[in-house]
Design a protein around this motif. Structure first.
Motif, PDB file in Angstrom:
ATOM      1  N   ARG A  66      84.384 -77.174  24.217  1.00 14.63           N
ATOM      2  CA  ARG A  66      85.802 -77.163  23.657  1.00 14.63           C
ATOM      3  C   ARG A  66      86.120 -78.045  22.510  1.00 14.63           C
ATOM      4  O   ARG A  66      86.519 -77.543  21.503  1.00 14.63           O
ATOM      5  N   ALA A  67      85.588 -79.320  22.463  1.00 11.01           N
ATOM      6  CA  ALA A  67      85.622 -80.297  21.368  1.00 11.01           C
ATOM      7  C   ALA A  67      84.908 -79.833  20.120  1.00 11.01           C
ATOM      8  O   ALA A  67      85.401 -79.735  18.890  1.00 11.01           O
ATOM      9  N   ARG A  68      83.594 -79.014  20.358  1.00 12.13           N
ATOM     10  CA  ARG A  68      82.841 -78.483  19.310  1.00 12.13           C
ATOM     11  C   ARG A  68      83.625 -77.386  18.580  1.00 12.13           C
ATOM     12  O   ARG A  68      83.656 -77.284  17.305  1.00 12.13           O
ATOM     13  N   ASN A  69      84.222 -76.676  19.529  1.00 14.39           N
ATOM     14  CA  ASN A  69      84.794 -75.071  18.985  1.00 14.39           C
ATOM     15  C   ASN A  69      86.229 -76.050  18.262  1.00 14.39           C
ATOM     16  O   ASN A  69      86.630 -75.063  17.353  1.00 14.39           O
TER      17      ASN A  69
ATOM     18  N   LYS B 181      73.801 -77.575  21.306  1.00 14.04           N
ATOM     19  CA  LYS B 181      74.038 -76.600  22.360  1.00 14.04           C
ATOM     20  C   LYS B 181      73.592 -76.886  23.523  1.00 14.04           C
ATOM     21  O   LYS B 181      72.758 -77.876  23.710  1.00 14.04           O
ATOM     22  N   GLY B 182      74.265 -76.289  24.534  1.00 13.22           N
ATOM     23  CA  GLY B 182      74.087 -76.829  26.029  1.00 13.22           C
ATOM     24  C   GLY B 182      75.177 -77.729  26.504  1.00 13.22           C
ATOM     25  O   GLY B 182      76.047 -78.220  25.774  1.00 13.22           O
ATOM     26  N   LEU B 183      74.866 -78.309  27.713  1.00 15.52           N
ATOM     27  CA  LEU B 183      75.807 -79.066  28.394  1.00 15.52           C
ATOM     28  C   LEU B 183      75.867 -80.345  27.441  1.00 15.52           C
ATOM     29  O   LEU B 183      74.970 -81.008  27.363  1.00 15.52           O
ATOM     30  N   LEU B 184      77.058 -80.777  27.574  1.00 16.85           N
ATOM     31  CA  LEU B 184      77.453 -82.319  26.755  1.00 16.85           C
ATOM     32  C   LEU B 184      76.859 -82.003  25.442  1.00 16.85           C
ATOM     33  O   LEU B 184      76.503 -83.217  24.818  1.00 16.85           O
TER      34      LEU B 184
ATOM     35  N   SER C 201      65.592 -87.525  31.743  1.00 15.39           N
ATOM     36  CA  SER C 201      65.010 -86.176  31.917  1.00 15.39           C
ATOM     37  C   SER C 201      65.779 -84.829  31.908  1.00 15.39           C
ATOM     38  O   SER C 201      66.932 -85.059  31.789  1.00 15.39           O
ATOM     39  N   ASP C 202      65.204 -83.697  32.068  1.00  9.40           N
ATOM     40  CA  ASP C 202      65.856 -82.353  32.106  1.00  9.40           C
ATOM     41  C   ASP C 202      66.667 -82.819  33.830  1.00  9.40           C
ATOM     42  O   ASP C 202      66.258 -83.585  34.396  1.00  9.40           O
ATOM     43  N   TRP C 203      67.614 -81.750  33.985  1.00  8.02           N
ATOM     44  CA  TRP C 203      68.133 -81.726  35.156  1.00  8.02           C
ATOM     45  C   TRP C 203      67.872 -80.288  35.703  1.00  8.02           C
ATOM     46  O   TRP C 203      68.137 -79.388  35.495  1.00  8.02           O
ATOM     47  N   SER C 204      67.383 -80.695  36.924  1.00  3.25           N
ATOM     48  CA  SER C 204      66.654 -79.507  37.412  1.00  3.25           C
ATOM     49  C   SER C 204      66.286 -79.676  39.120  1.00  3.25           C
ATOM     50  O   SER C 204      66.577 -80.821  39.602  1.00  3.25           O
ATOM     51  N   ASP C 205      65.661 -78.881  39.715  1.00  3.58           N
ATOM     52  CA  ASP C 205      65.423 -79.116  41.261  1.00  3.58           C
ATOM     53  C   ASP C 205      64.020 -80.254  41.242  1.00  3.58           C
ATOM     54  O   ASP C 205      64.168 -81.043  42.054  1.00  3.58           O
ATOM     55  N   ALA C 206      63.333 -80.276  40.104  1.00  5.47           N
ATOM     56  CA  ALA C 206      62.236 -81.275  40.099  1.00  5.47           C
ATOM     57  C   ALA C 206      62.286 -81.878  38.698  1.00  5.47           C
ATOM     58  O   ALA C 206      61.157 -81.167  37.832  1.00  5.47           O
ATOM     59  N   PRO C 207      62.777 -82.748  38.425  1.00  6.77           N
ATOM     60  CA  PRO C 207      62.948 -83.239  36.951  1.00  6.77           C
ATOM     61  C   PRO C 207      61.730 -83.756  36.737  1.00  6.77           C
ATOM     62  O   PRO C 207      60.985 -84.544  37.281  1.00  6.77           O
TER      63      PRO C 207
END
Length: 345
Positions: A90-93, A256-259, A268-274
């Motif tokens: 929202r802030a970027r838009n 692009k992407g979350l945050l 790291s990435d955010w996943s089941d096995a980072p």
């Protein structure tokens, strides 16, 4: 228009005071809403409460009182002021939209639903809200409060989100040609203060005689909602490093992407096995405890690692923020939680 007449009469007496709102008495006296303030408030209020938004709105409008001021603001400053409100796209838009209005529309917002809908980051709800509230266009404004009022007023038992088109049709039929902006705000105020999700105060409702759910005794159970799918849990690692002078090592996340576009700790990435590979070499030690945070679509659990770096070991490719320039408030909430745990360790 018996429902609208009753709502407007009630609103004239009981309208909530909002820093972005022109109240019914001022509106009747000819005071016009500022489209910039209406738009800004509507963007801030998406998936956020009025109570949470007030202070942010005051800070934004004190720092950037017009859309031209906001359009000229550095991205990092705006993202920093937005930190904590969540849903950072929202802030970027917000910035994209402000710049289009400033540079392509001479600083003036389009005054129609169709024109507003063409602006970056403005969807059907926001376009209708700004058109109605700022320009008194007879547009149908449908937020969660309005959906609840319409579901009860017409005793609609079809669950959300399937019921949205039906509820919008009902709301459209009640929207008057006279004072549509005040009407839209009246319905929202009714839902926020009387026709509340739990224990609606039906006895003082201005449209009680028109409410089908009240007659059927079903008001408290409406609107119905389809069962939510359980949120998955993801895992990640964050690495917090400090130089001898107190400077901190941060990174700016991809647009692009979350945050997106926000400052944060390398990780790291955010996943089941980072990935367990640190972002750069240091004598990392695990910090006791973990950060738990919930986003719209998943829960996150972060394990933290801290390091004190020698002066010559400042890693390349990261943002080195001086001790006195660093403000935790510039970070999104999950990153502030990580900093607090590290600081208190």
């Amino acid at each position: 228009m018996a429902v609208s007449d009753a709502l407007l009469k009630w609103y004239d007496v009981h309208a909530r005071e909002m820093p972005w709102r022109v109240g019914p008495a001022d509106r009747a006296a000819g005071v016009l809403p500022d489209p910039y303030r209406v738009w800004l408030s509507e963007v801030m209020l998406q998936q956020t409460t009025v109570a949470a938004v007030r202070d942010y709105f005051h800070r934004f409008t004190a720092r950037w009182p017009t859309v031209l001021d906001l359009a000229a603001a550095p991205d990092a400053d705006v993202m920093g002021e937005w930190a904590g409100l969540g849903y950072y796209a929202r802030a970027r838009n917000l910035l994209k939209c402000a710049r289009v209005v400033a540079y392509e529309h001479d600083g003036r917002f389009p005054d129609s639903y169709e024109g507003l809908l063409e602006l970056p980051g403005i969807g059907p709800y926001t376009a209708a809200a700004v058109a109605a509230i700022a320009f008194d266009r007879a547009e149908t404004v449908l937020d969660g409060n309005v959906e609840r009022v319409m579901a009860r007023l017409h005793d609609v038992h079809v669950p959300l989100p399937e019921a949205k088109p039906m509820l919008k049709d009902h709301a459209e039929r009640h929207t008057p040609l006279t004072r549509p902006g005040d009407h839209a705000q009246a319905v929202m105020d009714l839902g926020a203060t009387i026709c509340t999700p739990r224990s609606p105060a039906c006895g003082i409702c201005p449209v009680i005689e028109h409410c089908a759910a009240r007659r059927a005794g079903t008001a408290a159970e409406l609107p119905k909602k389809s069962p939510k799918k359980p949120k998955p849990t993801r895992y990640g690692h964050a690495y917090l490093a400090r130089l001898p002078d107190g400077s901190l090592v941060l990174e700016r996340r991809a647009e692009k992407g979350l945050l997106g576009g926000m400052l944060g700790w390398p990780g790291s990435d955010w996943s089941d096995a980072p990935s367990t590979e640190p972002p750069f070499d240091a004598e990392w030690r695990e910090i006791a405890g973990e950060v738990r945070h919930t986003f719209t679509h998943f829960h996150l659990i972060l394990r933290l690692y801290g390091a004190e770096l020698p002066e010559e070991a400042a890693p390349e490719g990261y943002e080195i923020i001086g001790k006195h320039a660093f403000r935790p408030s510039d970070l999104p909430t999950v990153m502030r939680k990580a900093y607090a745990l590290w600081r208190d360790a």
